[in-house]
Structures are given as C-alpha cells and as structure tokens.
Write a protein that holds these residues in place. Structure first.
Motif, PDB file in Angstrom:
ATOM      1  N   ALA A 107     -11.855  90.041  26.177  1.00  0.00           N
ATOM      2  CA  ALA A 107     -10.571  89.460  26.580  1.00  0.00           C
ATOM      3  C   ALA A 107      -9.552  89.500  25.444  1.00  0.00           C
ATOM      4  CB  ALA A 107     -10.783  88.041  27.091  1.00  0.00           C
ATOM      5  N   PRO A 108      -9.864  89.039  24.211  1.00  0.00           N
ATOM      6  CA  PRO A 108      -8.880  89.185  23.114  1.00  0.00           C
ATOM      7  C   PRO A 108      -8.629  90.628  22.710  1.00  0.00           C
ATOM      8  CG  PRO A 108     -10.543  87.524  22.583  1.00  0.00           C
ATOM      9  CD  PRO A 108     -11.022  88.253  23.788  1.00  0.00           C
ATOM     10  N   MET A 109      -9.525  91.550  23.084  1.00  0.00           N
ATOM     11  CA  MET A 109      -9.284  92.967  22.787  1.00  0.00           C
ATOM     12  C   MET A 109      -8.048  93.478  23.507  1.00  0.00           C
ATOM     13  SD  MET A 109     -11.263  94.631  20.684  1.00  0.00           S
ATOM     14  CE  MET A 109     -11.105  96.302  21.284  1.00  0.00           C
ATOM     15  N   GLY A 110      -7.544  92.716  24.478  1.00  0.00           N
ATOM     16  CA  GLY A 110      -6.316  93.115  25.157  1.00  0.00           C
ATOM     17  C   GLY A 110      -5.119  93.198  24.232  1.00  0.00           C
ATOM     18  N   TYR A 111      -5.164  92.508  23.084  1.00  0.00           N
ATOM     19  CA  TYR A 111      -4.087  92.657  22.106  1.00  0.00           C
ATOM     20  C   TYR A 111      -3.991  94.095  21.605  1.00  0.00           C
ATOM     21  CZ  TYR A 111      -3.776  87.551  21.747  1.00  0.00           C
ATOM     22  OH  TYR A 111      -3.591  86.220  22.021  1.00  0.00           O
TER      23      TYR A 111
ATOM     24  N   LYS B  27     -12.606  77.591  23.335  1.00  0.00           N
ATOM     25  CA  LYS B  27     -13.976  77.270  22.926  1.00  0.00           C
ATOM     26  C   LYS B  27     -14.851  78.502  22.746  1.00  0.00           C
ATOM     27  CE  LYS B  27     -14.612  72.577  24.745  1.00  0.00           C
ATOM     28  NZ  LYS B  27     -15.393  71.736  25.695  1.00  0.00           N
ATOM     29  N   PHE B  28     -14.715  79.495  23.611  1.00  0.00           N
ATOM     30  CA  PHE B  28     -15.731  80.543  23.693  1.00  0.00           C
ATOM     31  C   PHE B  28     -15.252  81.919  23.249  1.00  0.00           C
ATOM     32  CE2 PHE B  28     -16.902  77.673  27.413  1.00  0.00           C
ATOM     33  CZ  PHE B  28     -17.713  76.870  26.618  1.00  0.00           C
ATOM     34  N   CYS B  29     -13.960  82.211  23.270  1.00  0.00           N
ATOM     35  CA  CYS B  29     -13.500  83.550  22.893  1.00  0.00           C
ATOM     36  C   CYS B  29     -13.689  83.770  21.399  1.00  0.00           C
ATOM     37  CB  CYS B  29     -12.039  83.749  23.286  1.00  0.00           C
ATOM     38  SG  CYS B  29     -11.802  84.094  25.037  1.00  0.00           S
ATOM     39  N   THR B  30     -14.094  84.979  21.045  1.00  0.00           N
ATOM     40  CA  THR B  30     -14.364  85.317  19.651  1.00  0.00           C
ATOM     41  C   THR B  30     -14.110  86.800  19.438  1.00  0.00           C
ATOM     42  OG1 THR B  30     -16.056  85.323  17.919  1.00  0.00           O
ATOM     43  CG2 THR B  30     -16.789  85.708  20.175  1.00  0.00           C
ATOM     44  N   MET B  31     -13.880  87.176  18.187  1.00  0.00           N
ATOM     45  CA  MET B  31     -13.747  88.586  17.808  1.00  0.00           C
ATOM     46  C   MET B  31     -14.832  88.994  16.821  1.00  0.00           C
ATOM     47  SD  MET B  31     -11.109  89.766  19.473  1.00  0.00           S
ATOM     48  CE  MET B  31     -10.522  91.227  18.637  1.00  0.00           C
ATOM     49  N   ASN B  32     -15.864  88.185  16.687  1.00  0.00           N
ATOM     50  CA  ASN B  32     -16.995  88.507  15.815  1.00  0.00           C
ATOM     51  C   ASN B  32     -18.057  89.241  16.627  1.00  0.00           C
ATOM     52  OD1 ASN B  32     -15.907  87.178  13.516  1.00  0.00           O
ATOM     53  ND2 ASN B  32     -16.600  85.209  14.334  1.00  0.00           N
TER      54      ASN B  32
ATOM     55  N   ALA C 123      -3.215  83.575  17.975  1.00  0.00           N
ATOM     56  CA  ALA C 123      -4.054  84.177  16.935  1.00  0.00           C
ATOM     57  C   ALA C 123      -5.229  83.290  16.542  1.00  0.00           C
ATOM     58  CB  ALA C 123      -3.205  84.475  15.699  1.00  0.00           C
ATOM     59  N   LYS C 124      -5.364  82.131  17.178  1.00  0.00           N
ATOM     60  CA  LYS C 124      -6.451  81.214  16.827  1.00  0.00           C
ATOM     61  C   LYS C 124      -7.724  81.583  17.583  1.00  0.00           C
ATOM     62  CE  LYS C 124      -5.609  76.901  16.161  1.00  0.00           C
ATOM     63  NZ  LYS C 124      -5.218  75.492  16.348  1.00  0.00           N
ATOM     64  N   VAL C 125      -8.214  82.775  17.310  1.00  0.00           N
ATOM     65  CA  VAL C 125      -9.465  83.272  17.876  1.00  0.00           C
ATOM     66  C   VAL C 125     -10.411  83.521  16.714  1.00  0.00           C
ATOM     67  CG1 VAL C 125     -10.559  85.069  19.268  1.00  0.00           C
ATOM     68  CG2 VAL C 125      -8.243  84.317  19.812  1.00  0.00           C
ATOM     69  N   ALA C 126     -11.638  83.077  16.840  1.00  0.00           N
ATOM     70  CA  ALA C 126     -12.604  83.232  15.754  1.00  0.00           C
ATOM     71  C   ALA C 126     -12.772  84.700  15.387  1.00  0.00           C
ATOM     72  CB  ALA C 126     -13.951  82.624  16.172  1.00  0.00           C
ATOM     73  N   GLY C 127     -12.646  85.002  14.091  1.00  0.00           N
ATOM     74  CA  GLY C 127     -12.832  86.366  13.612  1.00  0.00           C
ATOM     75  C   GLY C 127     -11.684  87.304  13.862  1.00  0.00           C
ATOM     76  N   PHE C 128     -10.549  86.793  14.344  1.00  0.00           N
ATOM     77  CA  PHE C 128      -9.431  87.689  14.682  1.00  0.00           C
ATOM     78  C   PHE C 128      -8.855  88.339  13.428  1.00  0.00           C
ATOM     79  CE2 PHE C 128      -4.986  88.606  15.735  1.00  0.00           C
ATOM     80  CZ  PHE C 128      -5.153  89.354  16.888  1.00  0.00           C
ATOM     81  N   ASN C 129      -8.726  87.580  12.339  1.00  0.00           N
ATOM     82  CA  ASN C 129      -8.154  88.130  11.102  1.00  0.00           C
ATOM     83  C   ASN C 129      -9.000  89.278  10.566  1.00  0.00           C
ATOM     84  OD1 ASN C 129      -6.659  85.835  11.538  1.00  0.00           O
ATOM     85  ND2 ASN C 129      -6.489  85.328   9.374  1.00  0.00           N
ATOM     86  N   THR C 130     -10.309  89.074  10.506  1.00  0.00           N
ATOM     87  CA  THR C 130     -11.194  90.114   9.978  1.00  0.00           C
ATOM     88  C   THR C 130     -11.172  91.357  10.856  1.00  0.00           C
ATOM     89  OG1 THR C 130     -12.614  88.366   9.096  1.00  0.00           O
ATOM     90  CG2 THR C 130     -13.543  90.576   9.228  1.00  0.00           C
TER      91      THR C 130
END
Length: 729
Positions: free
Chosen positions: A467-471, A428-433, A650-657
């Motif tokens: 948190a997703p920056m751990g990739y 719900k809350f994790c994002t890469m934007n 990979a289903k994190v908002a803004g991850f592709n960009t």
C-alpha cells in the motif's frame, strides 16, 4: 467731414485699450521652466515614500513608546519615582530593558499571534508562544437529507465493481481486472526483490492469509464491558444545531435524527469545489472551521478580542492566487485581525527544523509537495504539487485487504467510524521494512454508535508494504474523481492588463504534468502532440522544453508570469478573453482576422487543469533538485544530503530507509551524498510547518516586514501582496 480716427483712439473709445492696473493675471503660483539638462526627483525612490514601509515604521515607533511607558510605570510603582516623559524614556531608559519589574508587566512574547496551518484533513492552530498546536479535523457537518454514506444509493468506497447490477461474491473481482493485475504484479515483484536480498519466503503465504480470513468470525463485546468505548456526539431533541465542526462532526452517529452530511472545504490541497454549488458557501465553511477552532481551542470566545491579535497563515508552496487573496480578505474583514502575514509550507518547515538548505518533501493526507529551500527562501522553479498522499495509502490498503478476504467485508470509507478505523489500521500495521513482510496475526475493535463492540482477528502478508509502495507506483491509487469540479465555482486568476491566467507555473510542475499525460493516460487528458520530457539524471543539465510550455510565450516559463503592458485594464465583471468574448483593446489582426492574444494562454491553462499531476516520489525528488540547482554540482550534492521528510503521510515505519535506498539505486553518482533526514529534537513530522510559522511570527517587527496591516489593506487591498510577500506574487 469727420476725420479718420487712429487705432489707439478707436480702441480707447470702444474700451478695448490694454491698461496696466498692476494686478496679476492669476493668483496661482507660476512654475518656472525646468532645466532639462540638470534636474532630479526623489519620487518613489525612498522606502519611506511607500505606505507599506511607513506603516511598519509607525508600528515600531508605537511599540517603542508603549514599552517605554511600561518601563516608566513599573519604576514609578516600585520606587515611587514620578512618571517621566515617554519621549525621554525611549532614549534614557533603554539600559533597563532586562529589569524584572518591567518584564513582569509585559505580556509573553507571541501570546498575541495566532498561527494557522490548514490541510485537507486536519487544521493546526495555536498561539505562537505555544509548544505544540491543536489539531482539529478540517470538516463541517451540516443538516442534510442524507448522510454521505447514504447518497448515490449507498455505494461503498472503495467502489465495488458491479456485474449485472450485483456485486460479485468473490472479493478478487470487486475492484476490476486492472487493479487485480497491478496488485498481483507488484506482489510478484516484491517477492523477487526479497529473494535478491536473501529474505526467507514461505511458498504458501498468500493461501494461509486468505484461508484464515475466510473462516474467522468476530467476537462480540457488550458496550458496558468495553473500557475504550467512544463518546458519540449527542443531538438533543429541541436543540438541534445547524452544524458541527472538527472532532464533534466526525463523532455524529450515521443514523442520527436529523441526518448530517460531512463537508470538507479543502480537498487535494485546493478548495473543494466539487461538493459546493456556490463560492460563498465554500468560503463560509472554510472560515467556519477556523472560527470555531479559535473559540474552542484557544479560548477566544468574542470576536471583539480578535482585533488585538495578529495572524500568521501558512499556505502551500505552489498556490493559486485566488486562494491567497480570498483568505486575506476573509481574515481581514470577517475576523478583524490586527495584521496578517503569509508563509509557504516548505519555508515554514525549514524554519521549524532549523535547516538553512534542504529539499523539503511534505507528504500530507491528499497532496505531496516538494520544494528546495535555500537561505530561508523557496527556489521557485523547484516547486511541485502531486495529488496523492496518506489518504490514498489508506484506501489502497483497505482494497488490498478486502482482495485477500478481509473479515470485515462491509467496511465503507464513506461511513465516519469506518473512515477512522481504516486510518487507525494504516498507522498501526503499514510498514516499508522488508523484514516485516511475513504472515502476521493482528486484531482490531470495531465501535459503532448503537452497536456492540466487535473484535476481529485477521492475518496480513505483503499488503502493509504494497500500500505505501503507491508513493513510487502512483497508478496503484484511485485517481478517478480528483479532477471533478475544478474551477466550477471559483475561477482561476487572470492578469488585470492582458487577461491571461497568472497563477504560478514552475518548470518542475510543468514536467510533472507532461509525465502524467504520458504515463497515466487514464487520469490525464492531454494534447496528442505531447513530446517526451527529460527528467533528473546523474549528469546535471538543463531539461529540454516540454510540450505544454512550448504552447506558451517565453515569459510564461517564469514562476510567476509578469503583467503585459499591452492593452488596458479589464474591469471586474467583463467577460474574460477566450471564454465569452474578446475584451476591448485586447484583439489584434492576424492574416486579416481578429484574434485574441491571451486565448492561447487560456487554452494552455485549461489543458493544465485537465491533467492530474502525479509522478513517482523518487523521480519527483530528483527532478525537484535538478530544477533547483540548474547544473551546479556542489548545490546538487548539498540538496541530496539535506532531503527532509515532513507531513503525516511519511509516518510509515522504514519509509526513510526505503526512500534513501531507492534514490541511491537510481543516482549511483551521488551514493555517498544522499541522506534522508527527519526534523531534529524529536519534533513530530506533522507539526514541523506549524512550528516554523510560530518561529517566523515571533520575529521582531523590525526584522519581519511582511505583515499586512488593516489600515493599509483598506486602502490598497490585495495589491499589497506584491510588496509584502517575501517571494514574487
């Protein structure tokens, strides 16, 4: 005086004279001499001399006969025409294939093929003609003395650091100084990057979040007023099952009587040997989840029906041979399927998305695999397997939230309802934007068996993005127990002839191990003489040899090592060279001493197993493409323009960009070519590999010769994989 007898008369008198009675010396036909100047043989020079090929041809013939009989029967029932000879029907009635009467009696195409894609967290399974698969958690709950949250003193996960056997009252000290330093450093780096991108920042954002989370209290909602209450698995007295699987296992109350413990047969993309003491128990649980899913999700209750079904099984790109052979044996002997075929995940993803050339990045729950696919085939040297995924992001997100005084301080990822809650919060809350990095107010509902629902309100700032920056910064994740139990109950595969390990070792994966050994010493234990590795750069070139590969003979740099002609086969049960005692015929003399030629390869394999493969995702993509192209500039541009993200991680908002921008910063020479794509037709990223398996399984038998049939498996066993698989096994 008796005269002297001649030799002929003496032989006649003694019965030794050779007489011709016109009888042959033997009844066996006498073969004449071969003219060595001009002779020819066709032995094993035609495809029809291989059992695997003949089986496919027989199946095609039987299918044609069956279709002809069905057409003839349909015509007879509709027009009153008597049944014709099936052999004539094959030739004379082929023009009637599109008739509705014949098609009405045929079963839907793909309705007899089961497509299975297991993962560390979820299992995807359905018939090949289904639009979407069923998702089943890959877990078994068995009766146990304690549940998983009560073992080892009930220590919570994420693990809290104890000082004098007591947990500190300050959340900033719960996870040690190392985590606090990394977290604060990345938070500062994010602020600098956002300032450079002209983002507005509040100077006291962290203080606002911490102060709000400290004083917030939950609202209690009675169970009968909660419209979204959970239906927990009921355990009736007197009818206590030995096990539960799938969703029912995750919904067992933690305080159930009797207790149940969760077992996950797959962890980090491999067999979970850490939680099992015997290999048969591990394999039983693995196949038990699949068996119960077939019965409950597909409606095939009786195993007698399964012998009419085929199975397409999707395996990792970088597999272990024991994993494939164990699955083949179980599906053939225990499940009794008619035929089985295997497909690699990246190949399946390209089939499902319709890409003929792509760099597939599959981010799962506990592993991330990368592979370049060209013309429907995986490029072997580009295969990579990294041991982190979406579950690591979930744990890192919870640790960061607790660090900032998350109001639900008792959260424990070893508890079932907390694990499901943490996964829900991440989605719900994790994002890469970067635009979403601000003080945000959220809420969630905590639902536990036998307790009233509690509604928590909390604030976040930069935790959902860090948190997703751990990739891209794998050291943010906890890798402390990912190597526990490696090859504890299932040994690695060894070559039959020279006794050396023969699991695939792509060049790209060797580079990952070298990187991990140098840059993550806390999770890797490597040799002290490791030399630096050269990774992907803007100028394509062949990478320099890595120290781990230097320890191996030259032929071990291939994706799948070949068997050596030296020595003789080692029977099963014989101690493997280098571990117990040298096998007969495998020793050689060196400087007057006897040494084992395979001992070096075994030591190198043990060194590889002691290193956890981790690498930043952007660096791994560049290395993968570099190994796939081998200096071909045109291919490198094509692969950079066809990067495809699949998998639930990979289903994190803004991850592709974000990934696309990061790659362009690191590869300015390919700024225009780099493009991150998603599967077309709005297909869910988690289901792309299964969809590709269903497409592959529905190919006609004449176009798909990778099926392994039960009769030929009974005769030849797992040796068929070398001929049946579409890649070198």
């Amino acid at each position: 005086m008796v005269g002297k007898k001649g030799s002929r008369s003496q032989a006649r008198a003694e019965g030794l004279q050779k007489t011709d009675n016109n009888m042959d010396v033997t009844s066996w036909p006498v073969a004449g001499m071969i003219n060595q100047k001009n002779y020819y043989t066709e032995y094993l020079k035609r495809d029809d001399q291989y059992l695997a090929y003949r089986t496919t041809q027989e199946e095609n013939t039987n299918r044609m006969v069956k279709e002809a009989r069905d057409r003839d029967r349909a015509l007879a029932q509709s027009n009153g025409i008597p049944l014709a000879d099936p052999s004539n029907a094959i030739d004379e009635d082929t023009h009637m294939e599109g008739m509705e009467t014949a098609g009405s009696l045929q079963e839907p195409h793909g309705s007899k093929v089961i497509v299975i894609h297991p993962g560390s967290q979820n299992l995807r399974i359905a018939l090949a003609n289904a639009a979407l698969p069923k998702t089943v958690p890959m877990v078994v709950a068995r009766k146990w003395r304690h549940n998983e949250s009560e073992e080892n003193g009930g220590e919570p996960k994420p693990k809290r650091v104890k000082i004098d056997n007591e947990v500190s009252a300050k959340p900033e000290e719960w996870f040690g100084e190392d985590f606090a330093t990394k977290y604060n450093t990345e938070s500062s780096n994010l602020k600098i990057r956002m300032k450079n991108n002209k983002r507005k920042l509040m100077p006291n954002s962290k203080e606002l979040v911490v102060n709000f989370n400290k004083r917030t209290q939950p609202d209690v909602i009675s169970e009968h007023n909660d419209p979204q209450r959970i239906d927990w698995t009921e355990i009736l007295p007197g009818k206590v099952p030995e096990y539960f699987t799938g969703h029912a296992a995750l919904r067992i109350p933690d305080q159930s009587r009797p207790r149940y413990k969760l077992f996950w047969p797959l962890r980090n993309g491999l067999f979970n040997e850490h939680d099992y003491s015997q290999s048969n128990l591990l394999l039983n649980d693995f196949f038990l989840v699949i068996e119960e899913a077939i019965k409950s999700e597909l409606g095939l209750k009786k195993k007698k029906e399964w012998q009419d079904y085929s199975c397409c099984f999707i395996i990792p790109d970088l597999y272990e041979r024991k994993y494939v052979t164990s699955i083949l044996d179980g599906l053939m002997r225990d499940f009794g399927f008619k035929r089985i075929c295997f497909m690699q995940e990246s190949m399946a993803a390209s089939f499902g998305a319709g890409y003929s050339m792509a760099c597939v990045v599959d981010i799962g729950a506990q592993k991330t695999s990368l592979c370049c696919v060209e013309d429907g085939m995986c490029i072997e040297d580009s295969r990579m397997n990294l041991k982190y995924g979406g579950a690591d992001v979930t744990e890192a997100f919870i640790k960061m939230m607790l660090f900032d005084h998350f109001p639900y301080e008792e959260i424990n990822l070893k508890r079932r309802y907390d694990l499901l809650l943490a996964d829900e919060l991440k989605h719900k809350f994790c994002t890469m934007n970067e635009v979403d990095v601000a003080v945000q107010l959220y809420d969630f509902h905590l639902r536990a068996s036998g307790q009233d629902t509690r509604k928590y309100t909390f604030k976040t700032y930069d935790e959902p993005m860090l948190a997703p920056m751990g990739y891209f910064i794998p050291t943010l994740f906890d890798h402390s127990n990912k190597l526990f139990g490696r090859h504890k109950v299932i040994d690695r595969s060894y070559d039959l002839y020279d006794g050396s390990p023969n699991d695939p070792i792509p060049v790209a994966q060797a580079a990952v191990l070298q990187y991990s050994a140098q840059n993550a010493p806390s999770v890797a234990n490597t040799a002290p003489d490791a030399s630096p590795a050269v990774f992907a750069a803007s100028t394509p070139s062949k990478p320099k040899p890595y120290s781990l590969l230097n320890r191996l003979p030259q032929d071990d740099t291939e994706s799948t090592p070949l068997s050596s002609v030296a020595g003789s086969p080692v029977p099963e049960g014989t101690p493997q060279p280098g571990r117990d005692s040298p096998a007969p015929g495998m020793a050689e003399h060196t400087n007057g001493h006897i040494s084992d030629p395979s001992a070096g390869r075994i030591r190198a394999a043990e060194e590889r197993d002691s290193i956890l493969p981790i690498m930043p995702l952007d660096t791994a993509i560049m290395l993968c493409i570099k190994e796939a192209t081998r200096g071909d500039e045109r291919k490198m541009k094509d692969f950079f323009g066809g990067i495809m993200l699949v998998g639930g991680g990979a289903k994190v908002a803004g991850f592709n960009t974000f990934l696309e921008t990061r790659l362009r910063e690191r590869m300015p020479n390919y700024n225009k070519e780099i493009m991150i794509g998603l599967p077309p037709r709005e297909l869910d990223q988690q289901l792309v590999a299964w969809k590709g398996g269903s497409v592959f399984a529905r190919l006609s038998s004449s176009g798909n010769d990778s099926w392994i049939y039960r009769r030929e498996y009974d005769m030849l066993g797992a040796k068929l994989l070398a001929q049946k698989l579409m890649w070198a096994f």
